[in-house]
Scaffold this motif. Structure first.
Motif, mmCIF file in Angstrom:
data_model
loop_
_atom_site.group_PDB
_atom_site.id
_atom_site.type_symbol
_atom_site.label_atom_id
_atom_site.label_comp_id
_atom_site.label_asym_id
_atom_site.label_seq_id
_atom_site.Cartn_x
_atom_site.Cartn_y
_atom_site.Cartn_z
ATOM 1 N N ALA A 173 0.618 -1.014 -0.060
ATOM 2 C CA ALA A 173 -0.035 -0.001 -0.148
ATOM 3 C C ALA A 173 0.915 1.257 0.213
ATOM 4 C CB ALA A 173 -1.028 0.191 1.287
ATOM 5 N N PRO A 174 0.452 2.238 -0.778
ATOM 6 C CA PRO A 174 1.291 3.650 -0.843
ATOM 7 C C PRO A 174 1.175 4.404 0.382
ATOM 8 C CG PRO A 174 -0.417 3.551 -2.396
ATOM 9 C CD PRO A 174 -0.725 2.367 -1.757
ATOM 10 N N PHE A 175 0.395 4.010 1.157
ATOM 11 C CA PHE A 175 -0.045 4.944 2.310
ATOM 12 C C PHE A 175 0.240 4.232 3.703
ATOM 13 C CE2 PHE A 175 -3.760 2.743 0.521
ATOM 14 C CZ PHE A 175 -4.182 2.018 1.834
ATOM 15 N N PRO A 176 0.302 5.156 4.770
ATOM 16 C CA PRO A 176 0.888 4.806 6.146
ATOM 17 C C PRO A 176 -0.524 4.050 6.805
ATOM 18 C CG PRO A 176 0.493 6.897 6.354
ATOM 19 C CD PRO A 176 0.512 6.372 4.803
ATOM 20 N N VAL A 177 -0.352 2.920 7.718
ATOM 21 C CA VAL A 177 -1.413 2.297 8.219
ATOM 22 C C VAL A 177 -1.396 2.397 9.929
ATOM 23 C CG1 VAL A 177 -2.767 0.134 8.668
ATOM 24 C CG2 VAL A 177 -1.847 0.727 6.222
ATOM 25 N N LEU A 178 -2.412 2.870 10.536
ATOM 26 C CA LEU A 178 -2.288 2.990 11.959
ATOM 27 C C LEU A 178 -3.184 1.691 12.417
ATOM 28 C CD1 LEU A 178 -1.862 3.996 14.867
ATOM 29 C CD2 LEU A 178 -3.335 5.948 14.384
ATOM 30 N N SER A 179 -3.006 1.043 13.615
ATOM 31 C CA SER A 179 -3.769 0.018 14.253
ATOM 32 C C SER A 179 -4.026 -0.050 15.620
ATOM 33 C CB SER A 179 -3.335 -1.417 13.837
ATOM 34 O OG SER A 179 -4.000 -2.324 14.289
ATOM 35 N N ILE A 180 -5.169 0.361 16.282
ATOM 36 C CA ILE A 180 -5.333 0.604 17.557
ATOM 37 C C ILE A 180 -6.204 -0.471 18.275
ATOM 38 C CG2 ILE A 180 -6.018 2.534 19.248
ATOM 39 C CD1 ILE A 180 -5.498 4.558 17.172
ATOM 40 N N TYR A 181 -6.128 -0.920 19.164
ATOM 41 C CA TYR A 181 -6.981 -1.782 19.975
ATOM 42 C C TYR A 181 -6.615 -1.850 21.352
ATOM 43 C CZ TYR A 181 -3.347 -5.584 20.364
ATOM 44 O OH TYR A 181 -2.228 -6.424 20.569
ATOM 45 N N GLY A 182 -7.793 -2.248 22.130
ATOM 46 C CA GLY A 182 -7.786 -2.170 23.588
ATOM 47 C C GLY A 182 -7.041 -3.504 24.287
ATOM 48 N N SER A 183 -6.211 -3.513 25.456
ATOM 49 C CA SER A 183 -5.747 -4.478 25.761
ATOM 50 C C SER A 183 -7.153 -5.460 26.564
ATOM 51 C CB SER A 183 -4.841 -4.275 26.876
ATOM 52 O OG SER A 183 -5.297 -3.622 28.019
ATOM 53 N N GLU A 184 -7.865 -5.067 26.776
ATOM 54 C CA GLU A 184 -8.984 -5.908 27.271
ATOM 55 C C GLU A 184 -10.079 -6.252 26.022
ATOM 56 O OE1 GLU A 184 -8.220 -6.837 30.470
ATOM 57 O OE2 GLU A 184 -6.493 -5.347 29.962
ATOM 58 N N ASP A 185 -9.878 -6.130 24.938
ATOM 59 C CA ASP A 185 -10.870 -6.462 23.896
ATOM 60 C C ASP A 185 -11.109 -7.958 23.715
ATOM 61 O OD1 ASP A 185 -12.058 -7.025 21.366
ATOM 62 O OD2 ASP A 185 -11.307 -5.191 20.594
ATOM 63 N N GLU A 186 -12.242 -8.447 24.196
ATOM 64 C CA GLU A 186 -12.431 -9.863 23.821
ATOM 65 C C GLU A 186 -13.286 -10.277 22.918
ATOM 66 O OE1 GLU A 186 -13.349 -11.615 27.853
ATOM 67 O OE2 GLU A 186 -11.642 -10.784 28.501
ATOM 68 N N VAL A 187 -13.729 -9.195 22.095
ATOM 69 C CA VAL A 187 -14.560 -9.197 20.672
ATOM 70 C C VAL A 187 -13.580 -9.575 19.442
ATOM 71 C CG1 VAL A 187 -16.205 -8.188 19.151
ATOM 72 C CG2 VAL A 187 -16.427 -7.894 21.835
ATOM 73 N N LEU A 188 -12.518 -8.658 19.220
ATOM 74 C CA LEU A 188 -11.775 -8.763 18.362
ATOM 75 C C LEU A 188 -10.977 -10.338 18.541
ATOM 76 C CD1 LEU A 188 -9.930 -7.427 15.992
ATOM 77 C CD2 LEU A 188 -8.385 -6.803 17.884
ATOM 78 N N SER A 189 -11.026 -10.844 17.227
ATOM 79 C CA SER A 189 -10.355 -12.378 17.244
ATOM 80 C C SER A 189 -8.861 -12.002 17.075
ATOM 81 C CB SER A 189 -10.934 -13.162 16.122
ATOM 82 O OG SER A 189 -10.172 -14.117 15.855
ATOM 83 N N ARG A 190 -8.175 -12.328 18.172
ATOM 84 C CA ARG A 190 -6.591 -12.219 18.096
ATOM 85 C C ARG A 190 -5.942 -13.033 17.182
ATOM 86 N NH1 ARG A 190 -4.038 -9.247 21.880
ATOM 87 N NH2 ARG A 190 -2.556 -9.261 20.174
ATOM 88 N N GLU A 191 -6.455 -14.277 17.117
ATOM 89 C CA GLU A 191 -6.047 -15.235 15.970
ATOM 90 C C GLU A 191 -6.097 -14.569 14.536
ATOM 91 O OE1 GLU A 191 -6.632 -19.729 14.233
ATOM 92 O OE2 GLU A 191 -7.746 -19.108 15.855
ATOM 93 N N SER A 192 -7.349 -14.176 14.225
ATOM 94 C CA SER A 192 -7.504 -13.467 12.899
ATOM 95 C C SER A 192 -6.639 -12.104 12.683
ATOM 96 C CB SER A 192 -9.019 -13.067 12.723
ATOM 97 O OG SER A 192 -9.618 -14.121 12.907
ATOM 98 N N TYR A 193 -6.581 -11.324 13.859
ATOM 99 C CA TYR A 193 -5.778 -10.125 13.963
ATOM 100 C C TYR A 193 -4.525 -10.436 13.597
ATOM 101 C CZ TYR A 193 -3.783 -5.853 15.723
ATOM 102 O OH TYR A 193 -3.157 -4.686 15.727
ATOM 103 N N ASP A 194 -3.881 -11.309 14.349
ATOM 104 C CA ASP A 194 -2.330 -11.687 14.273
ATOM 105 C C ASP A 194 -1.941 -12.243 12.903
ATOM 106 O OD1 ASP A 194 -1.908 -10.989 16.803
ATOM 107 O OD2 ASP A 194 -2.164 -13.000 17.593
ATOM 108 N N GLU A 195 -3.063 -12.966 12.256
ATOM 109 C CA GLU A 195 -2.836 -13.615 10.879
ATOM 110 C C GLU A 195 -2.766 -12.306 9.968
ATOM 111 O OE1 GLU A 195 -5.416 -16.431 10.093
ATOM 112 O OE2 GLU A 195 -4.687 -17.875 11.480
ATOM 113 N N ALA A 196 -3.660 -11.312 10.220
ATOM 114 C CA ALA A 196 -3.654 -10.350 9.221
ATOM 115 C C ALA A 196 -2.770 -9.425 9.220
ATOM 116 C CB ALA A 196 -5.138 -9.579 9.347
ATOM 117 N N GLN A 197 -1.950 -9.374 10.305
ATOM 118 C CA GLN A 197 -0.787 -8.187 10.396
ATOM 119 C C GLN A 197 0.112 -8.557 9.326
ATOM 120 O OE1 GLN A 197 -1.548 -5.783 12.503
ATOM 121 N NE2 GLN A 197 -3.330 -7.378 12.655
ATOM 122 N N GLY A 198 0.215 -9.835 8.643
ATOM 123 C CA GLY A 198 1.202 -10.101 7.567
ATOM 124 C C GLY A 198 0.742 -9.625 6.325
#
Length: 254
Positions: A173-198
Motif C-alpha cells: 500500500a502506498p499509504f501508512p497504516v495505524l492499528s489501535i486496539y484495547g488490551s481488554e478487547d475480547e470481541v476482536l479475534s486475536r487469531e484473525s488479527y495476528d494473521e492479518a498483520q502479515g
C-alpha cells in the motif's frame, strides 16, 4: 372435446412452496438480526449538537463534523462497527473535528458496512475541498474501509483501524497504516488479527490502549462478549484521538 389443464406436477408445486417458505423465513431472520443493533447513548446524542467549535450536519447517508473557521485540508471518513448506530461514534469524531479535521461517518444500510463498502466515494465527491483523505473504521467497519482503500489507493493518504484488520493484502500500500486496539478487547479475534498483520506494510504503526476494550471506541454501552475495561470511555477515546492526530501529523511531515 375436453381440454387438459396445464398444471405443474405436485412435486414441483411442493418444491416451489418450500422455497417460498424458506425465503420468507430467511428474510424475517435477517431483518430481525439487522434491527437488533447497538444504539447511541444519551452522551453520544448530546455530542451531535453544533457549537462554536464544531458544526454538525446530518443527511440520510452520513453525519459530518466540521471544525468552524477555515475549510480543513485533511479529512477522515469513518465506517462504523457492525450493528452499531453511526451516531454512537459522535463523541470520538467530534473530538477529532476539534483537532481541525473534517470528519464524516457513513450511515450504513442495516448498520452493516458490508452493504456499502464504497460509501467513501460519494463523501469524497461531496466534500471536494478536502485534499487529503484518511479512511478509518471500527471492527467490521475497518475491514470494509480497508477494502475501499485498497481499491482506491490513489485517493487515500492513510488508513486507520480501530479494533480491526485488513480484508486483503496491503503489504504494498502506498499509504501508512495505524492499528489501535484495547488490551481488554475480547470481541476482536486475536487469531484473525495476528494473521492479518502479515497483510500490512512492514512499517505500519500499532498502538495498544492499556485497559481499553472493544466497545469504548464508541458510545453504545457494553458490547456482548467484550472484556471489562479498566479505563473510562472518555479516557479510551481521548487516547485514540491523540494517537490518530499524531499519526496524521507525522504523515504530514514525511
Amino acid at each position: 372435446m375436453e381440454q387438459k389443464q396445464n398444471r405443474k406436477p405436485s412435486w414441483i408445486r411442493k418444491v416451489l412452496i418450500g422455497l417460498a417458505v424458506i425465503i420468507v423465513i430467511a428474510a424475517g431472520a435477517f431483518f430481525w438480526y439487522a434491527n437488533d443493533y447497538y444504539k447511541a447513548t444519551a452522551d453520544a446524542i448530546e455530542a451531535l449538537q453544533s457549537d462554536g467549535s464544531v458544526t454538525i450536519t446530518e443527511t440520510d447517508d452520513a453525519i459530518t463534523f466540521a471544525p468552524n473557521g477555515e475549510d480543513p485540508e485533511k479529512g477522515i471518513i469513518f465506517y462504523p462497527g457492525g450493528k452499531v448506530e453511526s451516531e454512537a461514534y459522535a463523541p470520538l469524531l467530534r473530538s477529532l473535528a476539534e483537532a481541525d479535521l473534517l470528519v464524516v461517518v457513513a450511515k450504513m444500510p442495516f448498520h452493516l458496512a458490508v452493504f456499502d463498502a464504497d460509501a467513501a466515494e460519494a463523501i469524497m465527491e461531496q466534500e471536494n475541498e478536502v485534499e487529503d483523505w484518511y479512511l478509518a473504521g471500527h471492527s467490521l467497519g475497518g475491514v470494509m474501509a480497508s477494502s475501499f482503500a485498497a481499491d482506491q489507493s490513489d485517493e487515500v493518504v492513510g488508513l486507520i483501524f480501530l479494533a480491526s484488520y485488513p480484508a486483503g493484502d496491503l503489504t504494498d500500500a502506498p499509504f501508512p497504516v495505524l492499528s489501535i486496539y484495547g488490551s481488554e478487547d475480547e470481541v476482536l479475534s486475536r487469531e484473525s488479527y495476528d494473521e492479518a498483520q502479515g497483510k500490512l506494510p512492514d512499517d505500519y504503526t500499532e498502538i495498544v490502549l492499556d485497559g481499553g476494550n472493544h466497545g469504548q471506541f464508541g458510545d453504545y454501552g457494553l458490547q456482548e462478549g467484550d472484556g471489562t475495561a479498566t479505563i473510562s470511555t472518555v479516557q479510551q477515546q481521548q487516547q485514540t484521538v491523540e494517537a490518530i492526530t499524531a499519526f496524521i501529523e507525522n504523515n504530514r511531515q514525511q
